[in-house]
Design a protein around this motif. Structure first.
Motif, short mmCIF file in Angstrom:
data_model
loop_
_atom_site.label_atom_id
_atom_site.label_comp_id
_atom_site.label_asym_id
_atom_site.label_seq_id
_atom_site.Cartn_x
_atom_site.Cartn_y
_atom_site.Cartn_z
N ALA A 72 0.83 -1.21 0.00
CA ALA A 72 0.00 0.00 0.00
C ALA A 72 0.87 1.26 0.00
O ALA A 72 0.55 2.23 -0.69
N HIS A 73 1.95 1.22 0.75
CA HIS A 73 2.85 2.37 0.81
C HIS A 73 3.50 2.65 -0.56
O HIS A 73 3.48 3.77 -1.06
N LEU A 121 0.07 8.78 -5.87
CA LEU A 121 -0.05 10.15 -5.35
C LEU A 121 0.98 11.14 -5.90
O LEU A 121 0.77 12.34 -5.81
N GLY A 164 0.78 3.42 -3.23
CA GLY A 164 0.24 4.74 -2.91
C GLY A 164 1.18 5.86 -3.32
O GLY A 164 0.73 6.91 -3.82
N GLU A 165 2.48 5.68 -3.12
CA GLU A 165 3.45 6.68 -3.56
C GLU A 165 3.35 6.91 -5.06
O GLU A 165 3.38 8.04 -5.53
N GLY A 197 -3.12 7.68 -11.15
CA GLY A 197 -3.32 8.68 -10.10
C GLY A 197 -3.85 9.99 -10.64
O GLY A 197 -4.75 10.60 -10.05
#
Length: 182
Positions: free
Chosen positions: A64-65, A72, A68-69, A133
């Protein structure tokens, strides 16, 4: 919004959008194009979804980290690009297509520029995640904001009622007779 204070508001809105867009791109450039001092480098990832599969194998929190990076990093472009354009009345699909295309080109430019930076490697999954994103941010924010701004603009402009005896084209102009001087 073409003239008057509405026109000035559009100009200010676009100016803020361009300023924030440039500031974000400078931040992204600093984050992604600075040299890294690493003891070894991984090979470039040119196979789609290979890096995402690797991230998923690291466990849900780490996946997720990392994912997500990627989502985002360029996501604000999904809002800032249409904001810099300043259009309220545009097809939502055309706006989405333009924004996603511009976001993917910016991401591709960053990935290609990383080939010349020590410690940075090309990753096709970064390109995919960045583009998704941008698209998600655009879909979640821009249509709602445009609808709200259009509604606010309609509330300010109210039609002027016509007198009942006047035709829709207006009254017929009259020309006064003036004699010609010798």
């Amino acid at each position: 919004m073409g003239q008057g204070s509405g026109g000035q508001a559009v100009i200010r809105f676009r100016a803020v959008g361009v300023f924030l867009l440039l500031a974000h791109l400078l931040l992204v450039g600093w984050l992604t194009l600075r040299p890294l001092d690493v003891p070894w480098m991984t090979a470039a990832n040119l196979r789609p979804f290979a890096g995402i599969r690797t991230d998923l194998s690291l466990g849900p929190v780490e996946a997720a980290h990392r994912i997500g990076e990627g989502l985002l990093l360029l996501a604000p472009l999904g809002v800032l690009l249409p904001m810099a354009g300043g259009r309220l009345h545009v097809s939502p699909w055309a706006s989405l297509a333009r924004t996603v295309a511009a976001g993917s080109l910016i991401s591709l430019t960053i990935e290609l520029a990383q080939t010349g930076v020590p410690g940075q490697v090309v990753d096709v999954d970064s390109l995919l995640l960045n583009t998704v994103g941008v698209g998600l941010a655009h879909l979640l924010v821009v249509p709602v904001c445009r609808k709200r701004l259009r509604r606010r603009g309609q509330d300010r402009v109210r039609p002027v009622p016509r007198p009942r005896d006047e035709s829709p084209q207006g009254s017929t102009p009259t020309i006064s007779r003036v004699g010609i001087a010798p």
